[in-house]
Design a protein around this motif. Structure first.
Motif, PDB file in Angstrom:
ATOM      1  N   ALA A  83       0.749  -1.044   0.032  1.00 50.58           N
ATOM      2  CA  ALA A  83       0.054   0.231  -0.044  1.00 50.58           C
ATOM      3  C   ALA A  83       0.966   1.100  -0.119  1.00 50.58           C
ATOM      4  N   LYS A  84       2.280   1.090   0.713  1.00 47.91           N
ATOM      5  CA  LYS A  84       3.029   2.308   0.632  1.00 47.91           C
ATOM      6  C   LYS A  84       4.029   2.220  -0.481  1.00 47.91           C
ATOM      7  N   GLY A  85       3.596   1.115  -1.370  1.00 46.74           N
ATOM      8  CA  GLY A  85       4.524   1.265  -2.701  1.00 46.74           C
ATOM      9  C   GLY A  85       6.104   0.757  -2.512  1.00 46.74           C
ATOM     10  N   LEU A  86       6.295  -0.239  -1.510  1.00 45.19           N
ATOM     11  CA  LEU A  86       7.531  -0.415  -0.999  1.00 45.19           C
ATOM     12  C   LEU A  86       7.810  -1.737  -1.959  1.00 45.19           C
ATOM     13  N   PRO A  87       9.124  -1.800  -2.480  1.00 46.35           N
ATOM     14  CA  PRO A  87       9.409  -3.109  -3.094  1.00 46.35           C
ATOM     15  C   PRO A  87       9.839  -4.041  -2.089  1.00 46.35           C
ATOM     16  N   LEU A  88       9.446  -5.382  -2.265  1.00 49.30           N
ATOM     17  CA  LEU A  88       9.435  -6.319  -1.305  1.00 49.30           C
ATOM     18  C   LEU A  88      10.585  -7.396  -1.391  1.00 49.30           C
ATOM     19  N   ILE A  89      11.137  -8.117  -0.480  1.00 43.37           N
ATOM     20  CA  ILE A  89      11.867  -9.139  -0.383  1.00 43.37           C
ATOM     21  C   ILE A  89      11.315 -10.081   0.796  1.00 43.37           C
ATOM     22  N   ALA A  90      10.968 -11.366   0.133  1.00 44.19           N
ATOM     23  CA  ALA A  90      10.298 -12.116   1.001  1.00 44.19           C
ATOM     24  C   ALA A  90      10.205 -13.598   0.573  1.00 44.19           C
ATOM     25  N   THR A  91      10.103 -14.518   1.405  1.00 47.59           N
ATOM     26  CA  THR A  91      10.387 -15.779   1.387  1.00 47.59           C
ATOM     27  C   THR A  91       9.343 -16.573   0.418  1.00 47.59           C
ATOM     28  N   ASP A  92       9.470 -17.677   0.031  1.00 45.52           N
ATOM     29  CA  ASP A  92       8.452 -18.360  -0.733  1.00 45.52           C
ATOM     30  C   ASP A  92       7.796 -19.665   0.179  1.00 45.52           C
ATOM     31  N   ILE A  93       6.899 -18.973   1.088  1.00 46.80           N
ATOM     32  CA  ILE A  93       6.103 -19.790   1.873  1.00 46.80           C
ATOM     33  C   ILE A  93       4.632 -19.338   1.931  1.00 46.80           C
ATOM     34  N   GLY A  94       3.876 -20.154   2.500  1.00 52.44           N
ATOM     35  CA  GLY A  94       2.261 -19.779   2.420  1.00 52.44           C
ATOM     36  C   GLY A  94       1.853 -19.332   1.164  1.00 52.44           C
ATOM     37  N   GLU A  95       1.172 -18.198   1.273  1.00 51.64           N
ATOM     38  CA  GLU A  95       0.760 -17.450  -0.080  1.00 51.64           C
ATOM     39  C   GLU A  95       1.527 -16.322  -0.530  1.00 51.64           C
ATOM     40  N   ILE A  96       2.646 -16.229  -0.032  1.00 51.68           N
ATOM     41  CA  ILE A  96       3.609 -15.012  -0.197  1.00 51.68           C
ATOM     42  C   ILE A  96       3.824 -14.761  -1.941  1.00 51.68           C
ATOM     43  N   ALA A  97       4.040 -15.954  -2.650  1.00 53.39           N
ATOM     44  CA  ALA A  97       4.548 -15.825  -3.960  1.00 53.39           C
ATOM     45  C   ALA A  97       3.121 -15.106  -4.585  1.00 53.39           C
TER      46      ALA A  97
END
Length: 346
Positions: free
Chosen positions: A246-260
């Protein structure tokens, strides 16, 4: 509206401060917090539980609640966790069978939530409603200097429950590595818990503990990258990533749950997805993702796509409309119950 806090996790005053004044609030264990009495006192039309411990509370009052009130259960990761870790609550199998008989509708936020129905019958009414968030206005003017952040540093932000499996240690180590390579990188850690205590004890350089905050959006507004290197077994569809989008941040996150599915893929991706390795994070891949994000052009592109994905899929209005439709659909239903269940007022 009535909010009943099952108190499965510590309750933070900063979170409670965000409740609308029109919400009647109760905490499990308080003298006036008997669910059956609350339901009758406020003439509740629908019960909606959204964490296992809240589901369990409703089940514990099964013989005292009005027999015809509909019950909706939203799944966010707890239920399938019990399949892998049955020792968490030995009452789960019996209660789950009973809930499947009684609940009017089940909602899931992530495909992984459906794993529970490999072991239990799939309910008749089962639908997916992704979480949504409201874009909140900036409430205060936070400055980096006031928070101890370097003005010319790239600021990473991780906001979550402070437990090891949310990747707090990995985020701290990543910050140390990048600074050792000559990059100015600061890390904001937002939340409280044992992982925060561990970081606080070590006092690593360029890592800043903000504690639990009520105005998360203000902190996100001064961050450059949203970070969630989680390997939490119950991870589903983390709201914090939606807040960051919502704040337009680029993300780095792991491939778990529904994150993909939150980040997306290809030219529409909101950030970089990092694989898991064994029971944790692929640290080399995490470092590569962060190194790639050092490029301002890369961050700008992912940031634009991040906000676009939020607008298209994860607004609060979109989620509320879906729940309003569900409430309307179940409103005329009787709460399913065994023949032996005591009848109560409608």
């Amino acid at each position: 509206m009535v909010l009943f806090n099952a108190v499965s996790q510590p309750t933070h005053a900063a979170v409670l401060s965000k409740l609308d004044v029109g919400v009647a609030y109760y905490e499990a264990g308080a003298a006036d917090a008997h669910l059956d009495e609350i339901v009758r006192r406020h003439d509740v039309d629908i019960i909606h539980s959204s964490i296992w411990w809240a589901d369990k509370t409703v089940d514990e009052y099964r013989d005292k609640l009005p027999a015809q009130i509909p019950w909706i259960i939203s799944m966010h990761g707890c239920h399938e966790t019990f399949i892998q870790h049955p020792q968490i609550d030995g009452t789960f199998p019996e209660r789950m069978q009973r809930m499947l008989t009684r609940a009017s509708a089940w909602v899931y936020t992530a495909e992984k939530n459906l794993a529970i129905f490999d072991s239990y019958p799939r309910p008749e009414t089962l639908l997916r409603i992704p979480n949504g968030m409201r874009t909140e206005p900036i409430g205060t003017t936070l400055r980096r200097a006031d928070l101890g952040l370097r003005e010319d540093a790239l600021v990473l932000c991780l906001a979550s429950r402070a437990i090891a499996s949310k990747g707090w240690g990995e985020a701290v180590d990543l910050t140390a590595t990048l600074n050792a390579q000559g990059h100015k990188v600061d890390l904001m850690l937002i939340g409280e818990g044992p992982a925060a205590d561990a970081v606080r004890a070590d006092a690593p350089a360029h890592v800043h503990l903000m504690g639990q905050v009520a105005n998360l959006q203000d902190y996100l507004a001064i961050a450059d990258i949203g970070l969630l290197p989680s390997y939490f077994v119950g991870e589903s569809l983390p709201l914090v990533l939606i807040e960051m989008m919502a704040k337009g941040l680029p993300l780095i996150a792991t491939d778990i749950g529904e994150i993909a599915s939150i980040l997306g893929e290809g030219d529409e991706a909101a950030g970089i997805l990092v694989p898991l390795e064994g029971e944790g994070v692929d640290r080399a891949a995490l470092e590569r993702a962060a190194t790639r994000m050092l490029d301002p052009g890369v961050r700008a592109a992912f940031g634009a796509q991040s906000h676009a994905r939020y607008d298209a899929q994860f607004t609060l209005e979109r989620m509320v409309n879906r729940y309003e439709t569900l409430y309307s659909d179940v409103g005329a239903l009787r709460w399913k119950h065994p023949e032996t269940h005591r009848e109560g007022p409608g």
